[in-house]
Design an enzyme around this catalytic site. Structure first.
Site, mmCIF file in Angstrom:
data_model
loop_
_atom_site.group_PDB
_atom_site.id
_atom_site.type_symbol
_atom_site.label_atom_id
_atom_site.label_comp_id
_atom_site.label_asym_id
_atom_site.label_seq_id
_atom_site.Cartn_x
_atom_site.Cartn_y
_atom_site.Cartn_z
ATOM 1 N N ARG A 117 -49.025 -23.744 29.037
ATOM 2 C CA ARG A 117 -49.617 -23.697 27.686
ATOM 3 C C ARG A 117 -50.777 -22.719 27.571
ATOM 4 N NH1 ARG A 117 -48.514 -29.177 28.075
ATOM 5 N NH2 ARG A 117 -46.603 -29.628 26.930
ATOM 6 N N LYS A 139 -51.311 -9.075 20.284
ATOM 7 C CA LYS A 139 -49.908 -9.341 19.926
ATOM 8 C C LYS A 139 -49.040 -9.093 21.143
ATOM 9 C CE LYS A 139 -48.250 -6.972 16.498
ATOM 10 N NZ LYS A 139 -47.663 -6.472 15.247
ATOM 11 N N GLU A 181 -48.382 7.792 18.930
ATOM 12 C CA GLU A 181 -49.194 6.648 18.458
ATOM 13 C C GLU A 181 -50.616 7.111 18.151
ATOM 14 O OE1 GLU A 181 -47.988 3.599 17.823
ATOM 15 O OE2 GLU A 181 -46.478 3.035 19.311
ATOM 16 N N LYS A 223 -57.738 1.193 15.729
ATOM 17 C CA LYS A 223 -56.961 -0.045 15.889
ATOM 18 C C LYS A 223 -57.892 -1.261 15.872
ATOM 19 C CE LYS A 223 -53.416 -2.683 17.777
ATOM 20 N NZ LYS A 223 -52.111 -2.738 18.381
ATOM 21 N N GLU A 233 -52.278 -10.269 10.775
ATOM 22 C CA GLU A 233 -51.344 -9.444 10.021
ATOM 23 C C GLU A 233 -50.981 -10.022 8.664
ATOM 24 O OE1 GLU A 233 -47.250 -7.179 11.098
ATOM 25 O OE2 GLU A 233 -48.641 -7.541 12.699
ATOM 26 N N ARG A 237 -53.290 -5.337 8.410
ATOM 27 C CA ARG A 237 -52.767 -4.926 9.713
ATOM 28 C C ARG A 237 -51.388 -4.287 9.621
ATOM 29 N NH1 ARG A 237 -53.437 -8.151 15.475
ATOM 30 N NH2 ARG A 237 -52.161 -6.754 16.684
ATOM 31 N N ASN A 241 -48.049 -0.439 11.281
ATOM 32 C CA ASN A 241 -46.608 -0.204 11.430
ATOM 33 C C ASN A 241 -46.149 1.120 10.841
ATOM 34 O OD1 ASN A 241 -46.067 -2.696 12.704
ATOM 35 N ND2 ASN A 241 -46.296 -3.696 10.716
ATOM 36 N N HIS A 244 -43.053 2.872 12.002
ATOM 37 C CA HIS A 244 -42.324 1.953 12.873
ATOM 38 C C HIS A 244 -41.075 1.354 12.233
ATOM 39 C CE1 HIS A 244 -45.711 2.434 15.492
ATOM 40 N NE2 HIS A 244 -45.206 1.614 16.394
ATOM 41 N N HIS A 248 -38.331 1.599 14.775
ATOM 42 C CA HIS A 248 -37.645 0.472 15.401
ATOM 43 C C HIS A 248 -36.137 0.553 15.187
ATOM 44 C CE1 HIS A 248 -41.493 -2.240 15.561
ATOM 45 N NE2 HIS A 248 -41.382 -1.444 16.610
ATOM 46 N N HIS A 261 -40.421 4.303 23.269
ATOM 47 C CA HIS A 261 -40.936 3.738 22.019
ATOM 48 C C HIS A 261 -41.725 4.779 21.216
ATOM 49 C CE1 HIS A 261 -42.813 0.989 19.195
ATOM 50 N NE2 HIS A 261 -43.988 1.501 19.536
HETATM 51 N N1 LIG Z 1 -48.207 -5.379 21.256
HETATM 52 C C1 LIG Z 1 -48.484 -4.320 20.537
HETATM 53 O O1 LIG Z 1 -49.342 -4.363 19.659
HETATM 54 C C2 LIG Z 1 -47.728 -3.044 20.792
HETATM 55 C C3 LIG Z 1 -48.169 -1.838 20.225
HETATM 56 C C4 LIG Z 1 -47.500 -0.654 20.552
HETATM 57 C C5 LIG Z 1 -46.419 -0.695 21.417
HETATM 58 N N2 LIG Z 1 -45.998 -1.881 21.936
HETATM 59 C C6 LIG Z 1 -44.861 -1.942 22.864
HETATM 60 O O2 LIG Z 1 -45.174 -1.158 24.011
HETATM 61 C C7 LIG Z 1 -43.964 -0.701 24.601
HETATM 62 C C8 LIG Z 1 -44.104 0.758 24.930
HETATM 63 O O3 LIG Z 1 -45.176 0.942 25.807
HETATM 64 P P1 LIG Z 1 -45.211 2.178 26.833
HETATM 65 O O4 LIG Z 1 -44.899 3.430 26.131
HETATM 66 O O5 LIG Z 1 -46.466 2.055 27.591
HETATM 67 O O6 LIG Z 1 -43.925 1.895 27.742
HETATM 68 P P2 LIG Z 1 -43.747 1.372 29.235
HETATM 69 O O7 LIG Z 1 -44.604 0.210 29.528
HETATM 70 O O8 LIG Z 1 -42.289 1.229 29.448
HETATM 71 O O9 LIG Z 1 -44.260 2.601 30.095
HETATM 72 C C9 LIG Z 1 -43.588 3.825 30.030
HETATM 73 C C10 LIG Z 1 -43.238 4.330 31.433
HETATM 74 O O10 LIG Z 1 -44.414 4.720 32.093
HETATM 75 C C11 LIG Z 1 -44.404 4.291 33.453
HETATM 76 N N3 LIG Z 1 -45.815 4.170 33.842
HETATM 77 C C12 LIG Z 1 -46.713 3.297 33.372
HETATM 78 N N4 LIG Z 1 -47.952 3.589 33.846
HETATM 79 C C13 LIG Z 1 -47.821 4.671 34.638
HETATM 80 C C14 LIG Z 1 -48.743 5.483 35.365
HETATM 81 N N5 LIG Z 1 -50.046 5.256 35.318
HETATM 82 N N6 LIG Z 1 -48.255 6.533 36.060
HETATM 83 C C15 LIG Z 1 -46.916 6.816 36.056
HETATM 84 N N7 LIG Z 1 -46.017 6.111 35.345
HETATM 85 C C16 LIG Z 1 -46.454 5.059 34.652
HETATM 86 C C17 LIG Z 1 -43.619 3.017 33.413
HETATM 87 O O11 LIG Z 1 -43.012 2.780 34.631
HETATM 88 C C18 LIG Z 1 -42.576 3.312 32.336
HETATM 89 O O12 LIG Z 1 -41.449 3.904 32.925
HETATM 90 C C19 LIG Z 1 -42.869 -0.983 23.604
HETATM 91 O O13 LIG Z 1 -42.122 -2.073 24.028
HETATM 92 C C20 LIG Z 1 -43.619 -1.314 22.337
HETATM 93 O O14 LIG Z 1 -42.908 -2.191 21.499
HETATM 94 C C21 LIG Z 1 -46.637 -3.038 21.645
HETATM 95 ZN ZN LIG Z 2 -45.787 1.445 18.397
#
Ligand SMILES: NC(=O)c1ccc[n+]([C@@H]2O[C@H](COP(=O)([O-])OP(=O)(O)OC[C@H]3O[C@@H](n4cnc5c(N)ncnc54)[C@H](O)[C@@H]3O)[C@@H](O)[C@H]2O)c1
Ligand SMILES: [Zn+2]
Length: 371
Positions: A117, A139, A181, A223, A233, A237, A241, A244, A248, A261
């Site tokens: 929990r 989030k 982003e 942000k 949101e 907020r 998006n 997005h 998406h 992404h």
């Molecule tokens: N929660 C939120 O508010 C929010 C906001 C934006 C995006 N997201 C989510 O985040 C995700 C995308 O995040 P991302 O782009 O970081 O993707 P990711 O976590 O898949 O990382 C991208 C790649 O980078 C590699 N990597 C990470 N750190 C590294 C480093 N220091 N050196 C070398 N390689 C490294 C990873 O292995 C991966 O292959 C999506 O799922 C998206 O929906 C969430």
């Molecule tokens: Zn995003």
């Protein structure tokens, strides 16, 4: 080092961004935790694990590895990680450190919020997307076959520690995906930040620590300001998006793996800009000081300037439009579009005909990167 404070219902937390941020873990009373786990990927941990343990002065931490990629944002992975925590003796007073990109942050946030929990978690983002976006705001979510981010919670971390030095090992493509982003935040913020980014975009490289440190603070602040005014949101907020809705849909159309992404956000920003222009929301007006160049052109130019995006030639407009309706931002079947009216001013619009969205995508497909 720049410090910000996020205000959350469940308690405020600090965001530390800059060289040496991991050292901010040192004052943490480790003895108040029964055990410390680090959720990460093997590749990231091999590169950075030793340095992190040293800088954070962590005596003991048990790494839990997740396979890289968006596919790991699944309920099956939540179960696997939680089971590993249980097997290794994780209890209510365990700490989970989320050491990775947005995938680790989103998956790990959900695990932390539900394991027994809720246990404490700390975000240590290692990608650009993670540092400017996903680690902040509390989030989290995993995907279902029916759509992206459909199962998740709001669960603030105890702190966010973003050291841009960790970005030096990102591949150029993964780094670029984060720049989309960054551009999104600059469009939301307005002409001042947009101009700053416009001037410095070319110097933003994984190994240019100075340039990164200069731009990350103001970008992260965008942000944080939005989240502080609307944690759950309810309205404001939604602007986060921007890009997005199309983004998406593209992610779903490409099976959550072919595109990153951030790349989908890049295409999404282009598509929404074209749609906003075609519907007359984003008119030819130019925000100062770059007089004469309309905001729509400036947004498109900046996105294209980041570099090559993987081709969308074989993604038909029909497929995208069908997927638009599945976005979880749709309420009662209505899509809430975040439409840029000018730099720094967004409007939430419903009731845009799908035919208009289809046309915008078709036109975008027909364009090629002018650079
Ligand atoms: N929660 C939120 O508010 C929010 C906001 C934006 C995006 N997201 C989510 O985040 C995700 C995308 O995040 P991302 O782009 O970081 O993707 P990711 O976590 O898949 O990382 C991208 C790649 O980078 C590699 N990597 C990470 N750190 C590294 C480093 N220091 N050196 C070398 N390689 C490294 C990873 O292995 C991966 O292959 C999506 O799922 C998206 O929906 C969430
Ligand atoms: Zn995003």
């Amino acid at each position: 080092m720049q410090r910000f404070q996020v205000t959350a219902q469940a308690g405020n937390y600090p965001v530390m961004i800059g060289r040496g941020a991991w050292r901010e873990l040192r004052p943490l009373p480790q003895s108040s935790y029964s055990s410390v786990f680090v959720l990460t990927e093997k590749g990231i941990w091999q590169h950075w694990g030793k340095r992190f343990m040293r800088e954070a002065a962590l005596r003991k931490a048990c790494p839990i590895f997740v396979p890289p990629g968006e596919k790991s944002k699944s309920l099956a992975e939540v179960e696997r990680v939680a089971s590993e925590l249980a097997r290794a003796g994780g209890d209510r007073r365990s700490l989970l450190i989320l050491f990775g990109g947005g995938v680790i942050g989103d998956l790990g946030g959900l695990v932390a919020s539900t394991y027994m929990r809720g246990i404490d978690c700390i975000q240590v983002p290692t990608t650009l997307v993670g540092q400017v976006d996903s680690s902040i705001g509390g989030k989290n979510a995993v995907n279902l076959p029916a759509g992206k981010n459909l199962v998740g919670t709001f669960y603030p971390p105890r702190m966010v520690l973003a050291d841009p030095a960790v970005l030096s090992t990102l591949s150029p493509r993964i780094f670029r995906s984060g720049l989309y982003e960054v551009i999104k935040h600059a469009i939301l913020a307005g002409p001042a930040l947009f101009d700053l980014l416009d001037r410095h975009l070319d110097s933003l490289r994984p190994d240019n620590l100075k340039a990164l440190e200069a731009i990350l603070g103001p970008v992260v602040r965008v942000k944080i300001d939005v989240v502080n005014r609307d944690e759950r949101e309810s309205g404001l907020r939604q602007v986060l998006n921007l890009g997005h809705t199309f983004g998406h849909a593209l992610e779903a159309a490409t099976g959550y793996g072919r595109f990153l992404h951030g790349e989908c956000v890049g295409w999404g920003l282009l598509a929404i800009t074209i749609l906003a222009e075609q519907l007359g929301y984003l008119n030819a007006a130019a925000s100062t000081p770059k007089k004469g160049v309309p905001d729509s052109r400036r947004i498109r130019d900046l996105v294209w300037r980041v570099g090559p995006l993987p081709s969308i030639r074989n993604i038909p407009a029909r497929a995208i439009v069908k997927l638009l309706l599945h976005d979880k931002k749709a309420v009662a079947g209505k899509i809430h579009w975040v439409i840029p009216e000018r730099l720094g001013k967004m409007r939430i619009v419903t009731g845009i005909p799908l035919a208009a969205a289809e046309r915008a995508w078709r036109d975008l497909r027909g364009m090629s990167n002018p650079r």
